[in-house]
Each structure stands twice: as C-alpha cells, then as structure tokens.
Design a protein around this motif. Structure first.
Motif, PDB file in Angstrom:
ATOM      1  N   ALA A 211     -54.793 -17.306  37.010  1.00 46.13           N
ATOM      2  CA  ALA A 211     -53.421 -17.770  38.474  1.00 46.13           C
ATOM      3  C   ALA A 211     -52.486 -16.279  38.781  1.00 46.13           C
ATOM      4  CB  ALA A 211     -53.744 -18.608  39.238  1.00 46.13           C
ATOM      5  N   ASN A 212     -52.085 -15.622  36.746  1.00 45.94           N
ATOM      6  CA  ASN A 212     -50.449 -15.263  36.642  1.00 45.94           C
ATOM      7  C   ASN A 212     -51.483 -13.421  35.536  1.00 45.94           C
ATOM      8  OD1 ASN A 212     -48.369 -14.642  36.759  1.00 45.94           O
ATOM      9  ND2 ASN A 212     -48.132 -15.492  34.423  1.00 45.94           N
ATOM     10  N   PHE A 213     -51.787 -12.999  36.865  1.00 45.86           N
ATOM     11  CA  PHE A 213     -52.849 -11.416  36.643  1.00 45.86           C
ATOM     12  C   PHE A 213     -53.866 -11.431  35.561  1.00 45.86           C
ATOM     13  CE2 PHE A 213     -48.379 -11.666  39.164  1.00 45.86           C
ATOM     14  CZ  PHE A 213     -49.012 -10.624  39.645  1.00 45.86           C
ATOM     15  N   GLY A 214     -53.790 -12.595  34.715  1.00 43.23           N
ATOM     16  CA  GLY A 214     -54.123 -13.138  33.209  1.00 43.23           C
ATOM     17  C   GLY A 214     -53.662 -13.041  31.598  1.00 43.23           C
ATOM     18  N   PHE A 215     -52.430 -13.197  32.117  1.00 43.76           N
ATOM     19  CA  PHE A 215     -51.062 -13.605  30.977  1.00 43.76           C
ATOM     20  C   PHE A 215     -51.162 -14.584  30.338  1.00 43.76           C
ATOM     21  CE2 PHE A 215     -48.546 -10.581  34.081  1.00 43.76           C
ATOM     22  CZ  PHE A 215     -49.055  -9.455  33.025  1.00 43.76           C
ATOM     23  N   ASP A 216     -51.560 -14.842  28.773  1.00 43.45           N
ATOM     24  CA  ASP A 216     -51.372 -15.358  28.064  1.00 43.45           C
ATOM     25  C   ASP A 216     -50.169 -15.659  27.621  1.00 43.45           C
ATOM     26  OD1 ASP A 216     -50.514 -13.910  26.588  1.00 43.45           O
ATOM     27  OD2 ASP A 216     -52.539 -14.155  25.409  1.00 43.45           O
ATOM     28  N   ALA A 217     -49.781 -16.882  26.425  1.00 45.48           N
ATOM     29  CA  ALA A 217     -48.135 -17.389  26.381  1.00 45.48           C
ATOM     30  C   ALA A 217     -47.443 -16.106  25.502  1.00 45.48           C
ATOM     31  CB  ALA A 217     -48.164 -18.531  25.145  1.00 45.48           C
ATOM     32  N   THR A 218     -48.556 -15.118  25.309  1.00 51.04           N
ATOM     33  CA  THR A 218     -47.822 -14.217  24.396  1.00 51.04           C
ATOM     34  C   THR A 218     -47.367 -13.193  25.303  1.00 51.04           C
ATOM     35  OG1 THR A 218     -49.593 -13.169  23.522  1.00 51.04           O
ATOM     36  CG2 THR A 218     -49.217 -14.667  22.686  1.00 51.04           C
ATOM     37  N   GLY A 219     -47.639 -13.578  26.630  1.00 50.12           N
ATOM     38  CA  GLY A 219     -47.353 -11.940  27.421  1.00 50.12           C
ATOM     39  C   GLY A 219     -48.256 -11.143  27.614  1.00 50.12           C
ATOM     40  N   ALA A 220     -49.462 -11.122  27.055  1.00 55.15           N
ATOM     41  CA  ALA A 220     -50.373 -10.527  27.202  1.00 55.15           C
ATOM     42  C   ALA A 220     -51.267 -10.613  27.926  1.00 55.15           C
ATOM     43  CB  ALA A 220     -51.376 -10.414  25.438  1.00 55.15           C
ATOM     44  N   ALA A 221     -51.802  -9.661  28.548  1.00 58.32           N
ATOM     45  CA  ALA A 221     -53.283  -9.518  30.056  1.00 58.32           C
ATOM     46  C   ALA A 221     -54.184  -9.777  28.989  1.00 58.32           C
ATOM     47  CB  ALA A 221     -52.481  -8.957  31.219  1.00 58.32           C
ATOM     48  N   ASN A 222     -54.714 -10.861  28.451  1.00 59.07           N
ATOM     49  CA  ASN A 222     -56.022 -10.595  28.083  1.00 59.07           C
ATOM     50  C   ASN A 222     -57.367 -10.800  29.469  1.00 59.07           C
ATOM     51  OD1 ASN A 222     -54.660 -10.073  25.776  1.00 59.07           O
ATOM     52  ND2 ASN A 222     -54.804 -11.972  25.356  1.00 59.07           N
TER      53      ASN A 222
END
Length: 370
Positions: A211-222
C-alpha cells in the motif's frame, strides 16, 4: 407540494465535538499521511472493536482487494465469485490480473452458493471471492470445504459486513483475508477508506508495504506496490465514528425491525432478513417484489420516486450483464437463474440510523397501498 425526499441511505457523521480535538492534533503535527499517529491509534482501536488481531488500513476497499489478491499471489488465472454484488468486486479481480468466473447464489442468503462452485473449477482456478451480501454471512464452512478440496484460496469481500459475528467470532476471521469498505454510504465510514483483515503480522506488514509503493522498512522498493494508504483525516473520522458505532448499529436494527413488523404480511412481497446472526449490522433492508405482485418491481420503484421516496434496485443489473463481463462464458444467463431472478425482484428501502418514525411511516404507507 412534494414532501421532503427520503433517500435510500444517509451517511452517518461523527459528532463535531468528537472530531475537532483530533483535527487539532493533525494541524499541530502536520503529519497528514504515511502511517501517522492518528492512523496508528485508529488501527489499534478498530482491531480491538472488531475482535481481530491484524488490520491494514487502506484508501478504499477496491484497492484493498487488489492488494489482498496480489499478496495472495492471485495475479492471473480465474477467481470464482458472485454476479450479485457491486461491480467493484469483479473490477478488483481484473485489476489484480485475474478473470472473474460467475457462480449462482443461494436464494435465501443471496450469497455465493457453495454447491454451484465445483462445476466451474478448472486448472486455471486460483481462488474464491465471495461477498457477505448486505452483511449476511456466507456459508463459510461450505466454501472452506470446497476450497480445501481443490487447493483454492478464499478471500472475502466483506464491504457490507462491519461488526458482523457468527458463533461468537467476527465473520472477518474466515478465509485468508477479508476486506472491509469504509465508504461514505457504509454502516461505518471514514468518508472514504477500507481495511484488509489478515491472519498474521507478517501478512499485515506485507499489505502495508504494498500500500506504500512496495517500500520496505529500509526504504527500498522491493515489490511493485501502489499508493493505497489511508490518510490521517480519514483515520480521525474513523476514531470519532467508533465512539458511537454501537448506538448507530442499535438504531439501524430498530429501523429494520419496524419494517419487518409492518411489511412481513404483505402478500407477494417478501422481506429477506437474517435470522440468528448476533451482531448483524442491518446494512440494507431489501424486499423482493414477486412476479405476481400488483405492480412490477420497476413500477413500484418509479411510483415511490414520484412520492420523493428513493429506493435502489440493488444489485441490478448483475455484474455478469455489464459490458466488461457479459462476454464471459460464466455470464451466460442459463447458469445464473437464481441471481437473475433476485436481481429482477429486489428493491432496497431507505435505511439509516436517524430515519425517524414519521418518515419511515411514509415509506411503509405507500407500500401498504399495493
């Protein structure tokens, strides 16, 4: 002179006294979205109220359903669903990359009939997407049995089912995931919004990332995600709505009970109504206008509208009769006799928590004339 209009629904609003302090918090912080503090409070409070452990709040139920299907790996193949629903149910299947397959409905619950599913299963079938129509629970046991036998996933469109319980537990606990709608016309609204209810924290966090563009906790869009986040304003509306939701549900029940008492003896007009459901939310009050009633369903709808009483032919037409879907093999009318009959007879009457007795009497009196 025509009397004041009576609409089929009227959005419930929180008390201004409940919402203003929350808005002041938002104005002071200037945090408007991206998992803000008001949203976190709302998510926790909603989880407690509904009796479920893991919720992801989203911008609306359509996006929530697409995310649920994406997380479940249903991005191709076929999904068996009901033609008797709002078109968003099938749209979400298509937006996720799969194809809807329509099965007929049960004539009593108006939900997907488990006995009609098996003949439609093919090697391409990936999942079932039933709908708790008008907040009446599906035959979750029957659906689970069919799904288990064929290795299918079950995701529930629970847009109508806020606060509904069965056997002492939230109906939202069934299936891999359930999706609620908080649209303005729903029993519980945040103006716009929705929620995905999942079984475990790992899946909740995965939905949040999608729901947030695929960003994980590190800020990478994985992962390939989208912007489906709920904002702080909608979350504030939700928190304020929760303060009085029990009162809202009780008022809806009173309106529905009064309709039932006054209309249940009209010949050739039936009132499908749930029985034995603790916590039913009375999302709608449908009536079925029989083919031998004094006027047709469409004529009754028109005559009431002439009196400034607005009802809704809900759901009509069937999704399977709509342009994007009518060419599908499963849209063949011969395979959907119950759904077609219900769609041709159904009319939902005005129902909202502050529908007062004199106004409701206007509706009842016009129906009794026939």
């Amino acid at each position: 002179m025509k009397k004041q209009p009576v609409y089929v629904t009227r959005s419930n609003l929180p008390a201004l006294a409940d919402i203003i302090p929350l808005l002041e918090e938002i104005w002071d912080r200037r945090i408007l979205t991206n998992n803000g503090p008001v949203l976190q409070r709302f998510e926790s409070a909603l989880s407690d109220y509904l009796g479920v452990e893991h919720i992801s709040l989203v911008a609306n139920a359509t996006l929530g359903t697409v995310l649920a299907m994406q997380q479940a790996g249903i991005t191709s193949g076929e999904v068996i669903t009901t033609p008797f629903s709002f078109v968003a149910t099938s749209h979400a299947i298509k937006l996720a990359g799969a194809t809807p397959v329509f099965a007929d409905i049960d004539p009593i619950t108006l939900n997907l009939d488990p006995t009609k599913i098996e003949a439609l299963i093919t090697p391409q079938t990936k999942a079932l997407l039933p709908v708790h129509t008008f907040g009446v629970p599906c035959d979750t046991d029957g659906l689970a049995e069919v799904a288990h036998r064929h290795g299918l996933k079950v995701l529930y469109d629970a847009a109508h089912a806020f606060g509904v319980h069965r056997n002492g537990q939230s109906i939202l606990r069934h299936g891999e995931m359930s999706v609620l709608s908080f649209h303005a016309t729903k029993v519980f609204n945040t103006f716009e919004g929705g929620a995905v209810i999942v079984r475990d924290r790992e899946t909740k966090l995965a939905i949040d990332r999608l729901a947030n563009f695929g960003f994980d906790a590190t800020g990478a869009a994985n992962a390939i995600g989208m912007n489906a986040k709920m904002n702080e304003f909608s979350a504030a509306i939700g928190l304020a709505q929760l303060c009085r939701i029990d009162e809202v549900l009780a008022d809806r029940a009173c309106v529905a009970q009064r309709y039932m008492e006054q209309l249940s003896n009209i010949r050739r007009l039936s009132c499908p109504s749930p029985t034995g459901i603790v916590g039913h939310n009375h999302y709608a009050f449908p009536i079925l206008v029989g083919s031998d009633f004094h006027v047709s369903r469409d004529e009754l709808h028109s005559r009431l509208e002439e009196e400034n009483i607005f009802t809704r032919k809900y759901f009509y037409p069937l999704i399977s009769d709509m342009e994007p879907y009518k060419s599908l093999a499963s849209a063949n009318p011969a395979g959907l006799p119950v759904a077609r009959k219900i769609a041709s007879q159904i009319l939902c009457l005005p129902l909202y928590p502050d529908l007062d007795i004199p106004t409701q009497d206007r509706v009842i009196e016009h129906l009794l004339r026939y």
